[in-house]
Design a protein around this motif. Structure first.
Motif, mmCIF file in Angstrom:
data_model
loop_
_atom_site.group_PDB
_atom_site.id
_atom_site.type_symbol
_atom_site.label_atom_id
_atom_site.label_comp_id
_atom_site.label_asym_id
_atom_site.label_seq_id
_atom_site.Cartn_x
_atom_site.Cartn_y
_atom_site.Cartn_z
ATOM 1 N N LEU A 1 0.704 -1.192 0.101
ATOM 2 C CA LEU A 1 -0.354 0.603 0.246
ATOM 3 C C LEU A 1 1.250 1.105 0.364
ATOM 4 C CD1 LEU A 1 -2.926 1.037 0.419
ATOM 5 C CD2 LEU A 1 -2.642 1.168 2.712
ATOM 6 N N ALA A 2 2.329 1.316 0.605
ATOM 7 C CA ALA A 2 3.066 2.267 0.916
ATOM 8 C C ALA A 2 3.829 2.748 -0.808
ATOM 9 C CB ALA A 2 4.410 1.571 1.591
ATOM 10 N N PHE A 3 3.670 1.961 -1.725
ATOM 11 C CA PHE A 3 4.314 1.643 -2.695
ATOM 12 C C PHE A 3 2.883 2.627 -3.750
ATOM 13 C CE2 PHE A 3 4.001 1.030 -7.538
ATOM 14 C CZ PHE A 3 5.294 0.961 -8.544
ATOM 15 N N LEU A 4 1.825 2.212 -3.893
ATOM 16 C CA LEU A 4 0.774 2.751 -4.331
ATOM 17 C C LEU A 4 0.008 3.648 -3.982
ATOM 18 C CD1 LEU A 4 -1.482 -0.495 -4.446
ATOM 19 C CD2 LEU A 4 -0.226 0.352 -6.275
ATOM 20 N N LEU A 5 0.085 3.842 -2.455
ATOM 21 C CA LEU A 5 -0.046 6.053 -1.745
ATOM 22 C C LEU A 5 1.108 6.961 -2.664
ATOM 23 C CD1 LEU A 5 -1.583 5.388 1.692
ATOM 24 C CD2 LEU A 5 -2.083 5.659 -0.811
ATOM 25 N N THR A 6 2.725 6.022 -1.879
ATOM 26 C CA THR A 6 3.757 7.082 -2.017
ATOM 27 C C THR A 6 3.561 7.268 -4.386
ATOM 28 O OG1 THR A 6 4.901 6.026 -0.595
ATOM 29 C CG2 THR A 6 5.697 7.232 -2.913
ATOM 30 N N SER B 1 0.438 15.086 -8.361
ATOM 31 C CA SER B 1 1.403 16.257 -7.868
ATOM 32 C C SER B 1 1.271 16.618 -9.089
ATOM 33 C CB SER B 1 2.656 16.364 -7.468
ATOM 34 O OG SER B 1 2.146 15.359 -6.228
ATOM 35 N N PRO B 2 1.160 18.021 -9.180
ATOM 36 C CA PRO B 2 0.916 19.319 -10.934
ATOM 37 C C PRO B 2 2.742 18.915 -11.180
ATOM 38 C CG PRO B 2 -0.248 20.244 -8.439
ATOM 39 C CD PRO B 2 0.382 18.892 -8.348
ATOM 40 N N GLY B 3 2.689 18.871 -12.468
ATOM 41 C CA GLY B 3 3.878 18.867 -12.886
ATOM 42 C C GLY B 3 3.927 19.055 -13.918
ATOM 43 N N THR B 4 5.075 18.572 -15.498
ATOM 44 C CA THR B 4 5.110 19.128 -16.604
ATOM 45 C C THR B 4 3.948 18.407 -17.589
ATOM 46 O OG1 THR B 4 6.712 17.789 -16.811
ATOM 47 C CG2 THR B 4 7.310 20.275 -16.979
ATOM 48 N N GLY B 5 3.802 17.115 -16.928
ATOM 49 C CA GLY B 5 2.956 16.260 -17.963
ATOM 50 C C GLY B 5 1.034 17.008 -17.368
ATOM 51 N N PRO C 1 13.598 1.239 -6.039
ATOM 52 C CA PRO C 1 14.885 -0.400 -5.498
ATOM 53 C C PRO C 1 13.935 -0.178 -4.935
ATOM 54 C CG PRO C 1 15.823 1.356 -6.974
ATOM 55 C CD PRO C 1 14.895 1.690 -6.706
ATOM 56 N N GLN C 2 13.547 0.760 -4.036
ATOM 57 C CA GLN C 2 13.182 0.583 -1.610
ATOM 58 C C GLN C 2 11.765 -0.008 -1.546
ATOM 59 O OE1 GLN C 2 12.640 4.477 -0.510
ATOM 60 N NE2 GLN C 2 13.808 5.455 -1.546
ATOM 61 N N PHE C 3 11.009 -0.481 -2.601
ATOM 62 C CA PHE C 3 10.023 -1.576 -2.285
ATOM 63 C C PHE C 3 10.350 -3.445 -3.386
ATOM 64 C CE2 PHE C 3 8.423 2.781 -2.464
ATOM 65 C CZ PHE C 3 7.134 2.468 -1.665
ATOM 66 N N ILE C 4 11.778 -3.154 -3.855
ATOM 67 C CA ILE C 4 11.801 -4.484 -3.780
ATOM 68 C C ILE C 4 13.401 -4.810 -3.022
ATOM 69 C CG2 ILE C 4 13.294 -5.923 -5.799
ATOM 70 C CD1 ILE C 4 12.855 -3.541 -8.053
ATOM 71 N N ALA C 5 12.552 -6.687 -2.106
ATOM 72 C CA ALA C 5 12.933 -7.488 -1.241
ATOM 73 C C ALA C 5 14.502 -7.612 -1.721
ATOM 74 C CB ALA C 5 12.659 -8.081 -1.698
ATOM 75 N N MET D 1 -0.845 4.154 -13.470
ATOM 76 C CA MET D 1 -1.897 4.483 -12.472
ATOM 77 C C MET D 1 -1.507 6.360 -13.380
ATOM 78 S SD MET D 1 -0.445 3.813 -8.249
ATOM 79 C CE MET D 1 -1.076 5.513 -8.251
ATOM 80 N N THR D 2 -0.085 6.703 -13.911
ATOM 81 C CA THR D 2 0.011 7.998 -14.240
ATOM 82 C C THR D 2 -1.564 7.805 -15.790
ATOM 83 O OG1 THR D 2 2.301 7.795 -13.869
ATOM 84 C CG2 THR D 2 1.877 8.886 -16.263
ATOM 85 N N PHE D 3 -1.328 6.987 -16.391
ATOM 86 C CA PHE D 3 -2.249 7.696 -17.684
ATOM 87 C C PHE D 3 -3.758 7.237 -17.299
ATOM 88 C CE2 PHE D 3 -4.723 5.495 -20.140
ATOM 89 C CZ PHE D 3 -4.731 6.351 -21.657
#
Length: 207
Positions: free
Chosen positions: A3-8, A15-19, A134-138, A158-160
């Motif tokens: 869930l931490a990966f999905l929320l992050t 977050s507003p950015g160029t895309g 890599p933080q979410f890969i054991a 998620m981006t799309f």
């Protein structure tokens, strides 16, 4: 998948950015179809960064000041070009109210290409994949490459989806906006300023 990966990932994507800015600008004048095309282009722009992280090129970008600077300044130049295009009533803000696209397929391809360039010229995206995923890969994962593909595909999906939602919302209010020339003029200036500010932010970015 945690869930931490999905929320992050959701926070990063939303977050507003160029895309996001490009998708909104395109949707306001091109409608829902253009919004989807812009979202697709921005999502495709993630692929090179994902591939770079997988083969170790992102590490080179992270450690090489010259490589990072070269890609960074290309990105800055392109964002400033987008700002100039917006002010000149071209590019994403060139379609007039009620105008039909005679060559819709070609127009969509151009929208996708611009969205792709916006993300591919962002060196921070490659570093994001190098430092974040890599933080979410054991460390004892038997198939780390497959795991990274899974996480990357989720991030792209998620981006799309988020970008399409942004775009469809903008497309819904499109008729209320493009029928008011003064509002359109202010929007062009706002988007031009937004692209310029993001370009300036990238210019001062450090590895």
């Amino acid at each position: 998948m945690s869930l931490a990966f999905l929320l992050t990932s959701l926070i990063v994507v939303a977050s507003p950015g160029t895309g996001v800015l490009y998708t909104l600008a395109t949707a306001l004048t091109g409608g829902a179809r253009a919004a989807v095309a812009a979202s697709f282009g921005c999502t495709l722009g993630i692929l090179p960064a994902m591939a770079a992280a997988m083969v170790g090129l992102a590490a080179v970008l992270h450690t090489s000041a010259l490589a990072f600077a070269a890609l960074k300044w290309l990105g800055v130049a392109y964002l400033l070009y987008m700002a100039w295009q917006s002010l000149r009533e071209q590019g994403a803000l060139s379609v007039e109210a009620g105008q039909e696209r005679a060559q819709a397929g070609l127009a969509d391809a151009r929208v996708i290409a611009k969205g792709f360039l916006i993300n591919i010229l962002n060196p921070k995206l490659s570093i994001f994949f190098l430092a974040f995923l890599p933080q979410f890969i054991a460390s004892d994962d038997a198939h780390p490459l497959a795991r990274m593909l899974e996480l990357s595909a989720t991030f792209m999906l998620m981006t799309f989806v988020v970008f399409v939602l942004y775009g469809l919302f903008a497309a819904r209010v499109r008729d209320h906006v493009i029928s008011r020339p003064k509002v359109m003029a202010w929007l062009r200036r706002a988007f031009a300023g937004g692209f310029a500010l993001l370009g300036a932010k990238l210019a001062f970015a450090e590895r």
